[in-house]
Design a protein around this motif. Structure first.
Motif, PDB file in Angstrom:
ATOM      1  N   MET A 100     -23.004 -27.595 -41.871  1.00  0.00           N
ATOM      2  CA  MET A 100     -22.562 -26.947 -40.620  1.00  0.00           C
ATOM      3  C   MET A 100     -23.510 -25.816 -40.216  1.00  0.00           C
ATOM      4  SD  MET A 100     -20.378 -26.553 -38.144  1.00  0.00           S
ATOM      5  CE  MET A 100     -19.953 -25.283 -36.990  1.00  0.00           C
ATOM      6  N   ILE A 101     -23.842 -24.959 -41.233  1.00  0.00           N
ATOM      7  CA  ILE A 101     -24.654 -23.781 -40.914  1.00  0.00           C
ATOM      8  C   ILE A 101     -26.029 -24.199 -40.391  1.00  0.00           C
ATOM      9  CG2 ILE A 101     -25.877 -23.254 -43.092  1.00  0.00           C
ATOM     10  CD1 ILE A 101     -23.638 -20.791 -41.312  1.00  0.00           C
ATOM     11  N   ARG A 102     -26.498 -25.355 -40.825  1.00  0.00           N
ATOM     12  CA  ARG A 102     -27.796 -25.869 -40.382  1.00  0.00           C
ATOM     13  C   ARG A 102     -27.810 -26.063 -38.869  1.00  0.00           C
ATOM     14  NH1 ARG A 102     -30.909 -30.726 -40.279  1.00  0.00           N
ATOM     15  NH2 ARG A 102     -29.126 -32.103 -40.411  1.00  0.00           N
ATOM     16  N   TYR A 103     -26.667 -26.418 -38.314  1.00  0.00           N
ATOM     17  CA  TYR A 103     -26.588 -26.673 -36.878  1.00  0.00           C
ATOM     18  C   TYR A 103     -26.518 -25.387 -36.064  1.00  0.00           C
ATOM     19  CZ  TYR A 103     -26.194 -31.552 -37.932  1.00  0.00           C
ATOM     20  OH  TYR A 103     -26.467 -32.814 -38.378  1.00  0.00           O
ATOM     21  N   LEU A 104     -26.403 -24.255 -36.762  1.00  0.00           N
ATOM     22  CA  LEU A 104     -26.332 -22.967 -36.054  1.00  0.00           C
ATOM     23  C   LEU A 104     -27.552 -22.101 -36.332  1.00  0.00           C
ATOM     24  CD1 LEU A 104     -22.597 -22.144 -36.757  1.00  0.00           C
ATOM     25  CD2 LEU A 104     -23.581 -22.766 -34.557  1.00  0.00           C
ATOM     26  N   SER A 115     -28.149 -25.584 -18.311  1.00  0.00           N
ATOM     27  CA  SER A 115     -27.147 -24.523 -18.290  1.00  0.00           C
ATOM     28  C   SER A 115     -25.745 -25.116 -18.213  1.00  0.00           C
ATOM     29  CB  SER A 115     -27.387 -23.637 -17.061  1.00  0.00           C
ATOM     30  OG  SER A 115     -26.300 -22.756 -16.877  1.00  0.00           O
ATOM     31  N   ASN A 116     -24.794 -24.376 -18.758  1.00  0.00           N
ATOM     32  CA  ASN A 116     -23.392 -24.772 -18.590  1.00  0.00           C
ATOM     33  C   ASN A 116     -22.855 -24.299 -17.240  1.00  0.00           C
ATOM     34  OD1 ASN A 116     -23.445 -25.923 -21.076  1.00  0.00           O
ATOM     35  ND2 ASN A 116     -22.183 -24.381 -22.106  1.00  0.00           N
ATOM     36  N   LYS A 148     -23.061 -27.588 -23.181  1.00  0.00           N
ATOM     37  CA  LYS A 148     -23.552 -27.211 -24.504  1.00  0.00           C
ATOM     38  C   LYS A 148     -22.361 -26.641 -25.280  1.00  0.00           C
ATOM     39  CE  LYS A 148     -26.558 -24.632 -22.357  1.00  0.00           C
ATOM     40  NZ  LYS A 148     -27.522 -23.577 -22.051  1.00  0.00           N
ATOM     41  N   PRO A 149     -22.142 -26.867 -26.523  1.00  0.00           N
ATOM     42  CA  PRO A 149     -23.092 -27.355 -27.531  1.00  0.00           C
ATOM     43  C   PRO A 149     -23.275 -28.874 -27.602  1.00  0.00           C
ATOM     44  CG  PRO A 149     -21.025 -26.838 -28.602  1.00  0.00           C
ATOM     45  CD  PRO A 149     -20.863 -26.460 -27.156  1.00  0.00           C
ATOM     46  N   LEU A 150     -22.719 -29.628 -26.676  1.00  0.00           N
ATOM     47  CA  LEU A 150     -23.049 -31.059 -26.703  1.00  0.00           C
ATOM     48  C   LEU A 150     -24.540 -31.219 -26.379  1.00  0.00           C
ATOM     49  CD1 LEU A 150     -19.971 -32.651 -24.885  1.00  0.00           C
ATOM     50  CD2 LEU A 150     -20.384 -32.406 -27.329  1.00  0.00           C
ATOM     51  N   PRO A 151     -25.193 -32.190 -26.980  1.00  0.00           N
ATOM     52  CA  PRO A 151     -26.646 -32.322 -26.796  1.00  0.00           C
ATOM     53  C   PRO A 151     -27.048 -33.080 -25.525  1.00  0.00           C
ATOM     54  CG  PRO A 151     -25.871 -33.917 -28.411  1.00  0.00           C
ATOM     55  CD  PRO A 151     -24.658 -33.117 -27.998  1.00  0.00           C
ATOM     56  N   LEU A 152     -26.053 -33.571 -24.772  1.00  0.00           N
ATOM     57  CA  LEU A 152     -26.357 -34.473 -23.649  1.00  0.00           C
ATOM     58  C   LEU A 152     -27.295 -33.863 -22.612  1.00  0.00           C
ATOM     59  CD1 LEU A 152     -22.733 -35.825 -23.146  1.00  0.00           C
ATOM     60  CD2 LEU A 152     -24.660 -36.972 -24.266  1.00  0.00           C
ATOM     61  N   GLY A 153     -27.090 -32.590 -22.297  1.00  0.00           N
ATOM     62  CA  GLY A 153     -27.919 -31.934 -21.284  1.00  0.00           C
ATOM     63  C   GLY A 153     -29.373 -31.884 -21.711  1.00  0.00           C
ATOM     64  N   PHE A 194     -23.734 -20.660 -30.647  1.00  0.00           N
ATOM     65  CA  PHE A 194     -22.694 -21.683 -30.548  1.00  0.00           C
ATOM     66  C   PHE A 194     -22.847 -22.577 -29.311  1.00  0.00           C
ATOM     67  CE2 PHE A 194     -20.578 -18.237 -32.996  1.00  0.00           C
ATOM     68  CZ  PHE A 194     -20.465 -18.939 -34.192  1.00  0.00           C
ATOM     69  N   ALA A 195     -23.837 -22.321 -28.509  1.00  0.00           N
ATOM     70  CA  ALA A 195     -24.078 -23.199 -27.353  1.00  0.00           C
ATOM     71  C   ALA A 195     -25.510 -23.737 -27.435  1.00  0.00           C
ATOM     72  CB  ALA A 195     -23.858 -22.437 -26.046  1.00  0.00           C
ATOM     73  N   ASP A 196     -26.486 -22.859 -27.235  1.00  0.00           N
ATOM     74  CA  ASP A 196     -27.882 -23.309 -27.121  1.00  0.00           C
ATOM     75  C   ASP A 196     -28.454 -23.853 -28.429  1.00  0.00           C
ATOM     76  OD1 ASP A 196     -27.962 -22.265 -24.423  1.00  0.00           O
ATOM     77  OD2 ASP A 196     -27.973 -20.292 -25.368  1.00  0.00           O
ATOM     78  N   ILE A 197     -28.279 -23.066 -29.503  1.00  0.00           N
ATOM     79  CA  ILE A 197     -28.895 -23.469 -30.774  1.00  0.00           C
ATOM     80  C   ILE A 197     -28.213 -24.720 -31.328  1.00  0.00           C
ATOM     81  CG2 ILE A 197     -29.429 -22.743 -33.142  1.00  0.00           C
ATOM     82  CD1 ILE A 197     -31.035 -21.362 -30.778  1.00  0.00           C
ATOM     83  N   MET A 198     -26.886 -24.738 -31.246  1.00  0.00           N
ATOM     84  CA  MET A 198     -26.167 -25.905 -31.753  1.00  0.00           C
ATOM     85  C   MET A 198     -26.525 -27.157 -30.937  1.00  0.00           C
ATOM     86  SD  MET A 198     -22.219 -25.996 -32.743  1.00  0.00           S
ATOM     87  CE  MET A 198     -21.552 -27.306 -33.756  1.00  0.00           C
ATOM     88  N   ALA A 199     -26.603 -27.012 -29.627  1.00  0.00           N
ATOM     89  CA  ALA A 199     -26.971 -28.159 -28.776  1.00  0.00           C
ATOM     90  C   ALA A 199     -28.377 -28.639 -29.119  1.00  0.00           C
ATOM     91  CB  ALA A 199     -26.889 -27.767 -27.307  1.00  0.00           C
ATOM     92  N   GLY A 200     -29.288 -27.685 -29.318  1.00  0.00           N
ATOM     93  CA  GLY A 200     -30.665 -28.039 -29.659  1.00  0.00           C
ATOM     94  C   GLY A 200     -30.747 -28.744 -31.003  1.00  0.00           C
ATOM     95  N   ARG A 201     -30.017 -28.223 -31.976  1.00  0.00           N
ATOM     96  CA  ARG A 201     -30.001 -28.839 -33.308  1.00  0.00           C
ATOM     97  C   ARG A 201     -29.438 -30.254 -33.231  1.00  0.00           C
ATOM     98  NH1 ARG A 201     -32.547 -27.382 -37.990  1.00  0.00           N
ATOM     99  NH2 ARG A 201     -32.496 -25.163 -38.342  1.00  0.00           N
ATOM    100  N   LEU A 202     -28.339 -30.411 -32.478  1.00  0.00           N
ATOM    101  CA  LEU A 202     -27.725 -31.740 -32.365  1.00  0.00           C
ATOM    102  C   LEU A 202     -28.642 -32.713 -31.637  1.00  0.00           C
ATOM    103  CD1 LEU A 202     -24.037 -30.694 -31.556  1.00  0.00           C
ATOM    104  CD2 LEU A 202     -24.847 -31.816 -33.637  1.00  0.00           C
TER     105      LEU A 202
END
Ligand SMILES: [Mg+2]
Length: 184
Positions: A1-5, A68-69, A92-97, A120-128
């Motif tokens: 989990m922490i890897r995604y943040l 952007s959200n 975001k945090p969904l990676p679709l955008g 919790f939005a940008d980094i997680m979306a980027g990781r995903l």
């Protein structure tokens, strides 16, 4: 989990990302968050410094897309001002955008970075999305709406904890995937 943040890189401002650093990371495209990353939340105006920075990237044949959200009319006006494409209501945090942005720019994961101010939005979306992730210090976060400010405290705790895994100085950057500090 922490890897995604965990961001691959932490910097003060997007303005710290010069052409040289971007190329050193092996990147061809930046996917940029808007609020508190490129501008204050409560304004629709872009500073001359940010406008000049984006122009410099485009002149160097780097590709840029805003993700952007925020809602369409507001984000589209901002993107038009900078002369770059955008994805609004990105959820975001969904990676679709980010995936949409990469398709639009014609780039692959390994040559793309997501740059934003929120774990919790940008980094997680980027990781995903499987791209390189760069965290910037938010511009005037006290202006954000309450639901965004709620996330700042757990973010700060996580960031303090992650500080122990020392961020890579910009001069020591290596192409994406070869940087020992960057878990893939
Ligand atoms: Mg933001």
């Amino acid at each position: 989990m922490i890897r995604y943040l965990a961001p691959h890189l932490r910097i003060e401002s997007v303005l710290d990302l010069g052409i040289e650093q971007i190329r050193a990371l092996g990147l061809q495209a930046l996917v940029l968050d808007v609020d508190c990353t490129l501008k204050r939340y409560c304004t629709s105006i872009c500073t001359p410094e940010i406008t000049a920075w984006v122009k410099e990237l485009l002149d160097a044949d780097l590709r840029v897309c805003l993700v952007s959200n925020g809602r369409e009319p507001r984000i589209s006006r901002f993107a038009e001002g900078l002369g770059v494409p955008y994805v609004a209501r990105a959820f975001k945090p969904l990676p679709l955008g980010i995936q949409t942005a990469m398709r639009r720019l014609g780039v692959q994961q390994r040559e793309t970075a997501m740059v934003g101010d929120q774990l919790f939005a940008d980094i997680m979306a980027g990781r995903l999305a499987g791209v390189y992730t760069i965290l910037v210090r938010p511009i005037q976060p006290e202006e954000e709406p309450w639901f965004t400010r709620l996330k700042r405290r757990p973010e700060a705790v996580l960031l303090r904890w992650m500080k122990t895994a020392s961020p890579t100085p910009l001069r020591d950057l290596q192409p994406h995937g070869q940087n020992p500090a960057c878990a893939p």
